[in-house]
Design an enzyme around this catalytic site. Sequence first.
Site, PDB file in Angstrom:
ATOM      1  N   ASP A  13       0.300  -1.303  -0.162  1.00 55.39           N
ATOM      2  CA  ASP A  13      -0.320  -0.096  -0.122  1.00 55.39           C
ATOM      3  C   ASP A  13       0.870   0.904  -0.167  1.00 55.39           C
ATOM      4  O   ASP A  13       2.238   0.768   0.134  1.00 55.39           O
ATOM      5  CB  ASP A  13      -1.000  -0.204   1.227  1.00 55.39           C
ATOM      6  CG  ASP A  13      -2.135   1.117   0.844  1.00 55.39           C
ATOM      7  OD1 ASP A  13      -2.454   0.486  -0.154  1.00 55.39           O
ATOM      8  OD2 ASP A  13      -2.955   2.048   1.665  1.00 55.39           O
TER       9      ASP A  13
ATOM     10  N   TYR B  44       0.693   9.850  -9.164  1.00 52.91           N
ATOM     11  CA  TYR B  44       0.766  11.408  -9.355  1.00 52.91           C
ATOM     12  C   TYR B  44       2.929  11.562 -10.121  1.00 52.91           C
ATOM     13  O   TYR B  44       3.552  12.524  -9.288  1.00 52.91           O
ATOM     14  CB  TYR B  44       1.340  11.470  -7.378  1.00 52.91           C
ATOM     15  CG  TYR B  44       0.197  11.345  -6.834  1.00 52.91           C
ATOM     16  CD1 TYR B  44      -0.788  12.426  -6.504  1.00 52.91           C
ATOM     17  CD2 TYR B  44      -1.105  10.299  -7.164  1.00 52.91           C
ATOM     18  CE1 TYR B  44      -1.894  13.001  -5.755  1.00 52.91           C
ATOM     19  CE2 TYR B  44      -2.257  10.740  -5.502  1.00 52.91           C
ATOM     20  CZ  TYR B  44      -2.820  11.416  -5.361  1.00 52.91           C
ATOM     21  OH  TYR B  44      -3.933  11.705  -4.903  1.00 52.91           O
TER      22      TYR B  44
ATOM     23  N   LYS C 157      13.970   5.534 -11.948  1.00 51.05           N
ATOM     24  CA  LYS C 157      12.895   5.876 -10.565  1.00 51.05           C
ATOM     25  C   LYS C 157      13.059   4.501  -9.703  1.00 51.05           C
ATOM     26  O   LYS C 157      12.482   4.219  -8.995  1.00 51.05           O
ATOM     27  CB  LYS C 157      11.408   5.321 -11.717  1.00 51.05           C
ATOM     28  CG  LYS C 157      10.347   5.617 -10.021  1.00 51.05           C
ATOM     29  CD  LYS C 157       8.878   5.917 -11.150  1.00 51.05           C
ATOM     30  CE  LYS C 157       8.241   5.406  -9.727  1.00 51.05           C
ATOM     31  NZ  LYS C 157       6.788   5.447 -10.044  1.00 51.05           N
TER      32      LYS C 157
ATOM     33  N   HIS D 204      10.315   4.536  -3.222  1.00 48.52           N
ATOM     34  CA  HIS D 204       9.306   4.201  -1.994  1.00 48.52           C
ATOM     35  C   HIS D 204       9.617   2.500  -2.035  1.00 48.52           C
ATOM     36  O   HIS D 204       9.528   1.373  -1.379  1.00 48.52           O
ATOM     37  CB  HIS D 204       8.474   4.772  -2.119  1.00 48.52           C
ATOM     38  CG  HIS D 204       7.845   5.039  -3.686  1.00 48.52           C
ATOM     39  ND1 HIS D 204       7.857   5.878  -3.913  1.00 48.52           N
ATOM     40  CD2 HIS D 204       6.323   4.523  -3.757  1.00 48.52           C
ATOM     41  CE1 HIS D 204       7.097   5.441  -5.035  1.00 48.52           C
ATOM     42  NE2 HIS D 204       6.078   4.812  -4.723  1.00 48.52           N
TER      43      HIS D 204
HETATM   44  P1  IMP Z   1      -1.463   2.089  -4.185  1.00 46.77           P
HETATM   45  O1  IMP Z   1      -1.888   1.936  -2.143  1.00 46.77           O
HETATM   46  O2  IMP Z   1      -0.073   0.896  -4.834  1.00 46.77           O
HETATM   47  O3  IMP Z   1      -2.278   1.357  -5.180  1.00 46.77           O
HETATM   48  O4  IMP Z   1      -1.076   3.124  -4.384  1.00 46.77           O
HETATM   49  C1  IMP Z   1      -2.303   4.066  -3.977  1.00 46.77           C
HETATM   50  C2  IMP Z   1      -2.278   5.412  -5.047  1.00 46.77           C
HETATM   51  O5  IMP Z   1      -0.821   6.310  -4.644  1.00 46.77           O
HETATM   52  C3  IMP Z   1      -1.860   4.973  -6.050  1.00 46.77           C
HETATM   53  O6  IMP Z   1      -3.155   4.959  -6.896  1.00 46.77           O
HETATM   54  C4  IMP Z   1      -1.260   6.413  -7.162  1.00 46.77           C
HETATM   55  O7  IMP Z   1      -2.218   6.728  -7.509  1.00 46.77           O
HETATM   56  C5  IMP Z   1      -0.123   6.762  -6.099  1.00 46.77           C
HETATM   57  N1  IMP Z   1       1.525   5.583  -6.426  1.00 46.77           N
HETATM   58  C6  IMP Z   1       1.306   5.032  -5.265  1.00 46.77           C
HETATM   59  N2  IMP Z   1       2.075   4.822  -6.230  1.00 46.77           N
HETATM   60  C7  IMP Z   1       2.901   5.009  -6.958  1.00 46.77           C
HETATM   61  C8  IMP Z   1       4.019   6.120  -7.413  1.00 46.77           C
HETATM   62  O8  IMP Z   1       5.404   5.149  -7.470  1.00 46.77           O
HETATM   63  N3  IMP Z   1       4.162   7.142  -8.209  1.00 46.77           N
HETATM   64  C9  IMP Z   1       3.053   8.000  -8.494  1.00 46.77           C
HETATM   65  N4  IMP Z   1       2.269   7.551  -7.576  1.00 46.77           N
HETATM   66  C10 IMP Z   1       2.273   6.527  -6.746  1.00 46.77           C
END
Ligand code: IMP
Length: 211
Positions: free
Chosen positions: A68, A167, A189, A194
């Site tokens: 997450d 983002y 990247k 992260h």
């Molecule tokens: P998730 O937990 O990976 O689904 O991430 C939640 C939200 O964070 C996603 O819908 C993206 O909008 C944003 N997000 C996650 N990882 C990234 C990244 O590496 N770059 C930019 N936005 C991210």
Amino acid sequence: MKIVFATGNVGKLREASEILGEGFELVSLEQVGITEDIPETGKTLRANSLQKAQYLYEKLGCDCFADDTGLEVDALGGAPGVYTARYAGDDKDFNKNMDKVLYELSVLEGEARMAQSLGLKVKDKVSRRARFKSVITLIINGQVKMFEGALEGVIAREKSGNGGFGYDPIFIADEFPGLTLADISEEEKNAISHRGKALRAMAQWLQENSK
Ligand code: IMP
């Protein structure tokens, strides 16, 4: 060793497979027949990643992990945080989400300028400092382990770049000044991200503990 990754995102699956390397076969949700949205109702990234991994483990009873991720913007009190995916609404529209962050920062900066022009004392310049945080929960042999990774940077003044997702077009990592994550290559990247950091921490733990 086979591990189910709670994702339907091919890019994430490829990144994780490359980082874990030989000896680990990653399986996507689609491959194990999970098509429904996995609930994410926690108040923190840790709670959500644990909830997703537990959901999978209860359903499949096999080794699995879930991640997450959230974006924390200092001037917005850590928002969007756990609401990163749906910051501007349930349709999870990346452009609307980015516009909301840019708009909220511009409002704060406008207020600060107005206060200054009225001769009022303004505390500090509005900080655009932000960070992505990723949490991975691994359930292996019924044991729960968590791994975290963060990427520090600032929110750009406008969107830039065609790469990446989410983002990326408004996030400038400290390692690449003047460029957003959408301006740099996927390899650049992944080396600093992260999620990359959390995945490498998990890979190291697996290598040391899964013999
Ligand atoms: P998730 O937990 O990976 O689904 O991430 C939640 C939200 O964070 C996603 O819908 C993206 O909008 C944003 N997000 C996650 N990882 C990234 C990244 O590496 N770059 C930019 N936005 C991210």
